[in-house]
Write a protein that holds these residues in place. Structure first.
Motif, mmCIF file in Angstrom:
data_model
loop_
_atom_site.group_PDB
_atom_site.id
_atom_site.type_symbol
_atom_site.label_atom_id
_atom_site.label_comp_id
_atom_site.label_asym_id
_atom_site.label_seq_id
_atom_site.Cartn_x
_atom_site.Cartn_y
_atom_site.Cartn_z
ATOM 1 N N GLY A 206 -17.344 -5.073 8.050
ATOM 2 C CA GLY A 206 -16.431 -3.940 8.020
ATOM 3 C C GLY A 206 -15.003 -4.306 7.653
ATOM 4 O O GLY A 206 -14.091 -3.500 7.833
ATOM 5 N N ILE A 207 -14.797 -5.514 7.129
ATOM 6 C CA ILE A 207 -13.450 -5.966 6.770
ATOM 7 C C ILE A 207 -13.361 -6.391 5.305
ATOM 8 O O ILE A 207 -12.475 -7.137 4.918
ATOM 9 C CB ILE A 207 -12.983 -7.131 7.689
ATOM 10 C CG1 ILE A 207 -13.987 -8.287 7.653
ATOM 11 C CG2 ILE A 207 -12.759 -6.627 9.100
ATOM 12 C CD1 ILE A 207 -13.525 -9.531 8.388
ATOM 13 N N GLY A 208 -14.275 -5.896 4.499
ATOM 14 C CA GLY A 208 -14.351 -6.321 3.108
ATOM 15 C C GLY A 208 -13.168 -5.940 2.240
ATOM 16 O O GLY A 208 -12.927 -6.565 1.217
ATOM 17 N N ASP A 209 -12.411 -4.936 2.650
ATOM 18 C CA ASP A 209 -11.267 -4.500 1.853
ATOM 19 C C ASP A 209 -9.947 -5.035 2.396
ATOM 20 O O ASP A 209 -8.887 -4.686 1.896
ATOM 21 C CB ASP A 209 -11.203 -2.968 1.803
ATOM 22 C CG ASP A 209 -12.410 -2.380 1.089
ATOM 23 O OD1 ASP A 209 -13.098 -3.123 0.366
ATOM 24 O OD2 ASP A 209 -12.664 -1.173 1.262
ATOM 25 N N GLU A 210 -10.020 -5.890 3.411
ATOM 26 C CA GLU A 210 -8.821 -6.471 4.008
ATOM 27 C C GLU A 210 -8.620 -7.905 3.527
ATOM 28 O O GLU A 210 -9.576 -8.650 3.382
ATOM 29 C CB GLU A 210 -8.941 -6.494 5.541
ATOM 30 C CG GLU A 210 -9.038 -5.138 6.168
ATOM 31 C CD GLU A 210 -9.322 -5.211 7.660
ATOM 32 O OE1 GLU A 210 -9.201 -6.315 8.246
ATOM 33 O OE2 GLU A 210 -9.679 -4.182 8.231
ATOM 34 N N CYS A 211 -7.374 -8.272 3.332
ATOM 35 C CA CYS A 211 -7.037 -9.632 2.924
ATOM 36 C C CYS A 211 -7.433 -10.599 4.033
ATOM 37 O O CYS A 211 -7.125 -10.384 5.208
ATOM 38 C CB CYS A 211 -5.542 -9.751 2.640
ATOM 39 S SG CYS A 211 -5.023 -11.431 2.223
ATOM 40 N N GLU A 212 -8.098 -11.648 3.647
ATOM 41 C CA GLU A 212 -8.556 -12.655 4.592
ATOM 42 C C GLU A 212 -7.396 -13.415 5.235
ATOM 43 O O GLU A 212 -7.528 -13.941 6.330
ATOM 44 C CB GLU A 212 -9.468 -13.646 3.839
ATOM 45 C CG GLU A 212 -10.432 -14.381 4.682
ATOM 46 C CD GLU A 212 -11.491 -15.116 3.883
ATOM 47 O OE1 GLU A 212 -12.077 -16.036 4.458
ATOM 48 O OE2 GLU A 212 -11.742 -14.800 2.693
ATOM 49 N N ALA B 12 -3.749 -7.303 5.169
ATOM 50 C CA ALA B 12 -3.376 -6.096 4.426
ATOM 51 C C ALA B 12 -4.558 -5.626 3.568
ATOM 52 O O ALA B 12 -5.480 -6.394 3.272
ATOM 53 C CB ALA B 12 -2.172 -6.386 3.529
ATOM 54 N N ALA B 13 -4.507 -4.381 3.177
ATOM 55 C CA ALA B 13 -5.552 -3.841 2.301
ATOM 56 C C ALA B 13 -5.463 -4.508 0.927
ATOM 57 O O ALA B 13 -4.376 -4.699 0.397
ATOM 58 C CB ALA B 13 -5.389 -2.336 2.168
ATOM 59 N N CYS C 159 -5.464 -10.497 -0.975
ATOM 60 C CA CYS C 159 -4.617 -9.604 -1.749
ATOM 61 C C CYS C 159 -3.931 -10.448 -2.841
ATOM 62 O O CYS C 159 -3.987 -11.673 -2.806
ATOM 63 C CB CYS C 159 -3.592 -8.922 -0.848
ATOM 64 S SG CYS C 159 -2.362 -10.026 -0.113
ATOM 65 N N VAL C 160 -3.282 -9.785 -3.769
ATOM 66 C CA VAL C 160 -2.640 -10.498 -4.876
ATOM 67 C C VAL C 160 -1.596 -11.486 -4.365
ATOM 68 O O VAL C 160 -1.548 -12.634 -4.808
ATOM 69 C CB VAL C 160 -1.999 -9.495 -5.868
ATOM 70 C CG1 VAL C 160 -1.172 -10.221 -6.916
ATOM 71 C CG2 VAL C 160 -3.071 -8.669 -6.547
ATOM 72 N N ALA C 161 -0.780 -11.072 -3.413
ATOM 73 C CA ALA C 161 0.285 -11.943 -2.907
ATOM 74 C C ALA C 161 -0.288 -13.199 -2.260
ATOM 75 O O ALA C 161 0.173 -14.311 -2.527
ATOM 76 C CB ALA C 161 1.156 -11.188 -1.915
ATOM 77 N N CYS C 162 -1.289 -13.038 -1.421
ATOM 78 C CA CYS C 162 -1.866 -14.195 -0.737
ATOM 79 C C CYS C 162 -2.676 -15.069 -1.695
ATOM 80 O O CYS C 162 -2.686 -16.287 -1.558
ATOM 81 C CB CYS C 162 -2.725 -13.748 0.436
ATOM 82 S SG CYS C 162 -1.758 -13.065 1.809
ATOM 83 N N GLY D 200 -1.959 -15.539 -4.821
ATOM 84 C CA GLY D 200 -0.951 -16.292 -5.559
ATOM 85 C C GLY D 200 -0.386 -17.425 -4.730
ATOM 86 O O GLY D 200 -0.185 -18.530 -5.217
ATOM 87 N N ALA D 201 -0.149 -17.169 -3.450
ATOM 88 C CA ALA D 201 0.388 -18.200 -2.560
ATOM 89 C C ALA D 201 -0.629 -19.303 -2.324
ATOM 90 O O ALA D 201 -0.292 -20.471 -2.268
ATOM 91 C CB ALA D 201 0.816 -17.590 -1.239
ATOM 92 N N THR D 202 -1.917 -18.936 -2.242
ATOM 93 C CA THR D 202 -2.975 -19.905 -2.013
ATOM 94 C C THR D 202 -3.153 -20.793 -3.237
ATOM 95 O O THR D 202 -3.427 -21.977 -3.115
ATOM 96 C CB THR D 202 -4.299 -19.186 -1.690
ATOM 97 O OG1 THR D 202 -4.084 -18.378 -0.539
ATOM 98 C CG2 THR D 202 -5.414 -20.153 -1.406
ATOM 99 N N ALA D 203 -2.959 -20.217 -4.424
ATOM 100 C CA ALA D 203 -3.158 -20.971 -5.658
ATOM 101 C C ALA D 203 -1.957 -21.818 -6.045
ATOM 102 O O ALA D 203 -2.038 -22.653 -6.923
ATOM 103 C CB ALA D 203 -3.481 -20.008 -6.798
ATOM 104 N N ALA D 204 -0.834 -21.611 -5.380
ATOM 105 C CA ALA D 204 0.388 -22.345 -5.724
ATOM 106 C C ALA D 204 0.232 -23.831 -5.401
ATOM 107 O O ALA D 204 -0.418 -24.188 -4.429
ATOM 108 C CB ALA D 204 1.574 -21.777 -4.975
ATOM 109 N N PRO D 205 0.842 -24.705 -6.224
ATOM 110 C CA PRO D 205 0.750 -26.134 -5.977
ATOM 111 C C PRO D 205 1.277 -26.481 -4.582
ATOM 112 O O PRO D 205 2.265 -25.921 -4.122
ATOM 113 C CB PRO D 205 1.644 -26.754 -7.056
ATOM 114 C CG PRO D 205 1.792 -25.707 -8.106
ATOM 115 C CD PRO D 205 1.634 -24.383 -7.403
#
Length: 114
Positions: A74-80, A84-85, A100-103, A105-110
């Protein structure tokens, strides 16, 4: 059943079928290496390409399974990461997204780690 879940289940089936084909290739189910050494070299190069593709499919399958687990919870649309949605447009493009896009991007950052 949600459209996204259906897409993910179809993708899981497709990825599993690809894995079977790659494994059949790697186990030489279609026959042994060609007796000609130059042909063997080409076949071995192909094996390396198939290995790479197999690894990519396995990684994608892990993401698909994780997304399906999160949908079941039931949390498939929430950022892990932040909770956030996740933007529905992002999920249309990348149905197995769990960030989400922000997280993402942060996860992929060097220096940020996996």
């Amino acid at each position: 059943m949600s459209d996204r879940k259906l897409v993910l289940e179809e993708l899981r089936i497709d990825l599993a079928e690809r894995l079977k084909r790659f494994q059949a290739h790697q186990h030489r189910e279609d026959g042994a290496l060609d007796p000609d050494f130059s042909e063997q070299a080409v076949e071995r190069q192909n094996d390396e390409v198939v290995d790479g593709l197999e690894n990519e499919v396995r990684a994608e399958l892990i993401k698909v399974n994780r997304a399906l687990e999160r949908i079941e919870e039931g949390i498939g649309d929430e950022c892990e990461k932040c909770g956030a949605a996740i933007n529905p447009e992002r999920l249309k493009v990348l149905p197995y997204a769990t960030f989400c896009v922000a997280c993402a991007g942060a996860t992929a950052a060097p220096g940020q780690g996996g």
